[in-house]
Structure formats: C-alpha cells, structure tokens
Design an enzyme around this catalytic site. Structure first.
Site, PDB file in Angstrom:
ATOM      1  N   ARG A 212      13.100  46.200  39.489  1.00 42.61           N
ATOM      2  CA  ARG A 212      13.111  45.947  40.930  1.00 42.61           C
ATOM      3  C   ARG A 212      13.197  47.245  41.731  1.00 42.61           C
ATOM      4  O   ARG A 212      12.730  47.307  42.872  1.00 42.61           O
ATOM      5  CB  ARG A 212      14.265  45.006  41.280  1.00 42.61           C
ATOM      6  CG  ARG A 212      15.643  45.567  41.023  1.00 42.61           C
ATOM      7  CD  ARG A 212      16.706  44.469  40.943  1.00 42.61           C
ATOM      8  NE  ARG A 212      16.548  43.673  39.743  1.00 42.61           N
ATOM      9  CZ  ARG A 212      17.332  42.619  39.455  1.00 42.61           C
ATOM     10  NH1 ARG A 212      18.304  42.270  40.280  1.00 42.61           N
ATOM     11  NH2 ARG A 212      17.140  41.936  38.346  1.00 42.61           N
TER      12      ARG A 212
ATOM     13  N   LYS B 162      20.426  48.180  26.284  1.00 44.92           N
ATOM     14  CA  LYS B 162      20.281  46.846  25.709  1.00 44.92           C
ATOM     15  C   LYS B 162      20.869  46.858  24.302  1.00 44.92           C
ATOM     16  O   LYS B 162      20.379  47.585  23.432  1.00 44.92           O
ATOM     17  CB  LYS B 162      18.811  46.444  25.657  1.00 44.92           C
ATOM     18  CG  LYS B 162      18.143  46.353  27.024  1.00 44.92           C
ATOM     19  CD  LYS B 162      16.669  46.044  26.889  1.00 44.92           C
ATOM     20  CE  LYS B 162      15.971  46.046  28.240  1.00 44.92           C
ATOM     21  NZ  LYS B 162      16.378  44.946  29.107  1.00 44.92           N
TER      22      LYS B 162
END
Length: 589
Positions: free
Chosen positions: A447, A370
C-alpha cells in the site's frame, strides 16, 4: 551515517523517506540515512523515452544469483477455425463433445435422447453409451472420457471424447464463460495425453443459443484451449510439448464476426500467458530492473501505440515519492517506476484510464519479517501479480489496438528486503501528496508503493483508475483462493468492472469501504498508520489507498491475493488480464 543538525537549522530532512520535520522547541535529534547502494542501469536513466527504436536485443543484464537463466520458449501457436459440419463425418485426431448433465438423459432403451450423442453412438455401434455407463460419466465438471476408435468402424476421427460441462453451462445460460473456458482447457489436456494434432470441438446442445452468445462461447473455448496447452517450462531441464496445432469449432456459426472474436481470444490469451510467466519467474531472475525491461519490450513491440517512461530513484525523489522509496530502500536491486502509455492509432480519445499494478518482485516482510507456518515467504515472488495483470493487459491491447481510449499502465516496482538502509517499524514516511504515514508494520508495504502510484496516476489527468494488488491475507481468508475482492465508492465503475468480469469469467466480489474502520488507522504522530490490525484488514487497506486518490477520479481497488496463484498446479493463473482488457474495450469507441 549519522547526521546531527545544529540548533540554528529550522528544518532537517531524511533523503530516504522524504519526511520533513518542522521547526520545534524540542532539541534536535540525529537522523540516520543512507543512499541506495547501487547505481541505476543506464538504459533507464532518462525521464522519458520513446521506445520505437529499441530493439529486442538491447536488454538489461539478467540476474545471476544461482546462475539461473530462463530458456526461451514460444507461446502455444494453435490455428482456430469455425465450421458447420457433420460431426460424424469429421476427420482428424480427436472429436471432443462438450456435454451437460442434462445431455446424457436416456430413453427406455438406454439410448441417448440428445441428437448429436445419439448420432455418434449409432455410428459407433453403441460404444459411446456403453463407455459412459462403465466409466460412470455423468457430465459433471472435470469429468472426461476418451475412446480410441478402431479403423474398421469407418469413423472419421481417431478418437471421440466426452467432456463434462456440469449444469451451469446449459445452452440457455449465456453467462457461463468460465465453464466453456474449462471445456477448452479439458480439450487441450486430452489432446496432450493423446498427442493429438488436429481437434474438433462441438457442443451436444447448441440449438437455441443466441448468435451473440455463440460468439462468446467460441471465444471462451479457444481461450481455454490456448491456456490449457500452455506450460511454463522455462526453468525445467526437460519437458513434454503438446502436439496440438489446430482446433475446429463446429456448430457455433461461421463468418467474419466469429473469426474476429477468435482472434480477440488469442490476443487476450497471449496477455494471460505473459502474466503467468511474470508471476512464475523467481525473484533472483525477475528483479525490478527486469520487470521494467519486460514493460519496455511491450512498448517497443507495439511502438505504433505505446510509449514508455521509466523513472529512477532521483527522478522519484524529485516527485517526492517518499512512501514508495522507503519500501525500496533496503534492497540491493534499485526500484524502477514504470509508466506505459497506450494511445489509439487514429481518431480522438474519448476516455482516459489508468491501470495500476502492485510490483513487489519479492516481499520478505522487511523487519516485520514473514515467519512461521503459513507465512508463504517462499511464494512472495507472486507479490507482483498486480503488475503482471497490468502488463498482460497491455500486451493484449497492443495487439487489439482499440480506438477512442487512452490507457496509462503504472507500476512502482521494487523489493521489500532487510538491511541497514531499510525502513524500520516506527519510521514516518511522506507520500507525494504530502500526507505522512507512520509505518507500524513493514510487511504492509504494498500500500505504501501504491500510494505514490495513485497520486502519480491522478496527475496524468485520467478519469478512472483501477489498481490491482496482492495486498492482504485478510482478503484470502474472507473470499478464498478463487475470488478477488473489489472496493470502490463508485457504483457506476463497479458495474463496468463486474460486466467485464462476467464476460471474462473471472470471479469478483464487492466488499464495503466502511468509513468507521478508519479510526483504527489514525496515528498519534502522523496523518495515518499503514495498517490497522487484524480485523477487517482488507477493508482498512482499501481505506488507506483511498487517501491518495483525487475525489474527482473514479477509483477501484482489486485485491487478488487469492486468485493470483493456483496451489494445486503450483503455478500462476494470469488472473485479472482478461477482465482489464474487457473493461478497456467497453470504454473504447
């Protein structure tokens, strides 16, 4: 280390991602892999553990990075009572009156038409009407005005406060839980400012409210008062404590049913407080091991209804959880797969439910790190907000002890970090249902952990699953910071959850599971990729999770990336706890 497989060997295996390459005419290639660098802590070594005998003093070692250790604090302890009394004669530190915009209507003589406001104003010699005009108080949400009453007026309360409820919280509207919870929070704020110890709350207009609605309103006010009093000061060297000790709710009835509802509000609020504390805790303190410890404390505290199972790396490998383990591979803090089970203290079980929470105690993004403005890497401690909601609900249910329902609380806890042992873009990982995933973005890691958690939950024989995750920024873009996105192929389950959220006051919005979008999730070399790009990102993430749910099981995914955090307060919200508890209660007998 590099492992070169000879041509006579038909299968070569990466123990890290549990991905198997089948026999091929192509020449073999070297595979690099590394075991996890740190051994597991012995407390969590066994597959299953009944925690009835685990004492609170038997705890995991805390992280020492930065030498930060949270101080021990107590949740707000406020006694609640419901009374029918003359508000003008009530004696205490502060009388708080919840008023709507309509309640402030005046007659030709500029006096209140509302009976309660008129009575109080008359007792105070017109001070209430005068102050509301001078301060431009019109009953809007967020407005409040508090008067210090001179002792010579013979008024019972030392202060009188008017708290705005806006238009939505009218007496006829029984579905305004959030507004009345806001009233409780505003009362707590006013009490703290005045250092008030004993407070009474009354609605200016309570006539005509159905009995059931009165119960819900009283519960919402009580919950708001507790949550408004709570401040997470564990990491501050100094803090100012609220003096609030008792709240009397006047005019909404009395009796055992109302007392039971007020206790329920306190139980749920304690779960929300736990959820907030977990999310607020920094990653150098709340590691996967410490999150597992917190779950174990719930099981030991409520050992009459809870058992706990903590799986280590080797046990997760036995269950072929390659997708989850791939995410955890880069971190020096080993993963902990957490499974709490609630069983009622007596009677038959009529429903089996599972609550799954994403448990990334820190998310760097991995090799797709990030970076740049708006990436919010400094806030990625909240990437375990789903697990906080699940464990907060577990704590509340341990106190409430509903009958007729069995609940599984499942969290695949880990960190998403960067190292030579970590998952790389382009790697192929294999989930525990045998499906293969090409990792085209290591920052779509949540996920991957949820995939194995969903398979595990289905194997427990549950009938319904709700998973909660801070999964996508796309959902925040779509719905903003206050509303969670909901995805489910099952309309009946959707109705159950939305009924629960209406009671809790938490905002949800159902988004489509558009099957045609799955085209973007197809891989040329595996069963799927783990992210399909920017467009419809929240939808494709939900479609990915759907691949790991048994078709016979009702399933819902809740993306709470927006409402998990309050930017204005720079603090966690505890979102999801109240709705989960309401849903479990609606499934209980």
């Amino acid at each position: 280390m590099a492992s070169i497989v000879s041509s006579s060997t038909s299968i070569f295996t990466s123990s890290l991602f549990l991905t198997t390459l089948r026999k091929s005419t192509s020449p073999p290639f070297p595979l690099s892999f590394s075991p996890f660098p740190l051994p597991l802590l012995p407390l969590h070594h066994s597959i299953t553990r009944n925690l009835m005998s685990l004492s609170h003093s038997h705890s995991l070692p805390r992280a020492t990075l930065g030498l930060t250790h949270p101080s021990t604090t107590e949740s707000p302890k406020i006694s609640f009572a419901a009374k029918d009394a003359d508000v003008a004669e009530w004696k205490g530190d502060m009388l708080a009156v919840g008023v709507t915009e309509k309640d402030l209507a005046r007659n030709g003589e500029s006096k209140f038409e509302n009976a309660i406001l008129s009575k109080l104003d008359s007792k105070l010699g017109g001070l209430l009407a005068e102050a509301s005009l001078e301060e431009d108080f019109n009953g809007k949400v967020g407005q409040s005005t508090v008067l210090r009453i001179a002792t010579g007026l013979g008024f019972g309360s030392k202060r009188v406060g008017l708290i705005g409820l806006g238009q939505a919280a009218s007496a006829a509207n029984s579905n305004s839980s959030a507004a009345f919870k806001g009233l409780g929070e505003a009362v707590a704020a006013a009490a703290k400012a005045a250092q008030a110890r004993d407070v009474a709350v009354v609605l200016a207009s309570s006539d005509g409210i159905p009995a059931e609605s009165k119960l819900n309103i009283a519960s919402a006010i009580a919950s708001g008062a507790v949550l408004g009093t709570f401040e997470d000061n564990r990491y501050k060297s100094e803090s100012k404590k609220s003096a609030l000790k008792s709240v009397e709710i006047i005019g909404l009835g009395t009796g055992p049913e109302l007392e039971k509802k007020l206790k329920y509000a306190g139980d749920v609020s304690s779960g929300i407080v736990l959820g907030r504390e977990l999310v607020n805790s920094p990653a150098n303190v709340l590691t996967p091991a410490v999150l597992a410890e917190e779950a174990s404390k719930i099981a030991s505290t409520y050992s009459d209804v809870f058992t706990a199972k903590i799986l280590d790396v080797e046990q997760c490998k036995e269950l072929k959880m390659g997708s989850y383990l791939a995410v955890a591979a880069a971190s020096a803090n080993p993963p902990h797969f957490i499974h709490l089970v609630y069983k009622p203290p007596s009677g038959p079980v009529n429903a089996k439910l599972a609550l799954i929470g994403k448990g990334l105690t820190f998310d760097s993004g991995g090799y797709n790190i990030k970076t740049g403005p708006g990436c919010s890497i400094e806030l990625m401690k909240f990437d375990m907000g789903g697990s906080a909601a699940v464990f907060g609900a577990a704590k509340a249910l341990g106190q409430i002890k509903p009958l007729g329902v069995e609940v599984h609380f499942i969290v695949a806890a880990c960190e998403n970090m960067i190292s030579g042992t970590g998952m790389r873009p382009g790697d192929i990982v294999t989930a525990s249902n045998g499906k293969t995933i090409e990792v085209n973005n290591t920052d779509a890691e949540g996920r991957l952990t949820l995939a194995d958690a969903l398979v595990y939950a289905c194997n427990q024989g549950v009938e319904k699953i709700v998973d909660l995750a801070t999964l996508t920024g796309a959902c925040v873009v779509a719905l903003g910071p206050s509303i969670a996105g909901v995805f489910t192929p099952n309309d009946d389950l959707a109705k159950e959850i939305f009924d629960a959220s209406e009671a809790s006051g938490e905002k949800l919005w159902r988004l489509p599971l558009e099957d045609s979008y799955w085209e973007s999730m197809k891989s040329g070399v595996a069963d799927m990729v783990n992210t399909g790009g920017r467009q419809g990102g929240a939808i494709t993430a939900a479609l990915f999770l759907k691949q790991f749910v048994d078709e016979k099981v009702q399933w819902m995914h809740i993306d709470l990336a927006g409402p998990v955090w309050n930017d204005k307060k720079r603090s966690a919200t505890g979102f999801g706890v109240a709705t989960l508890v309401e849903w479990v209660m609606k499934n209980s007998s």
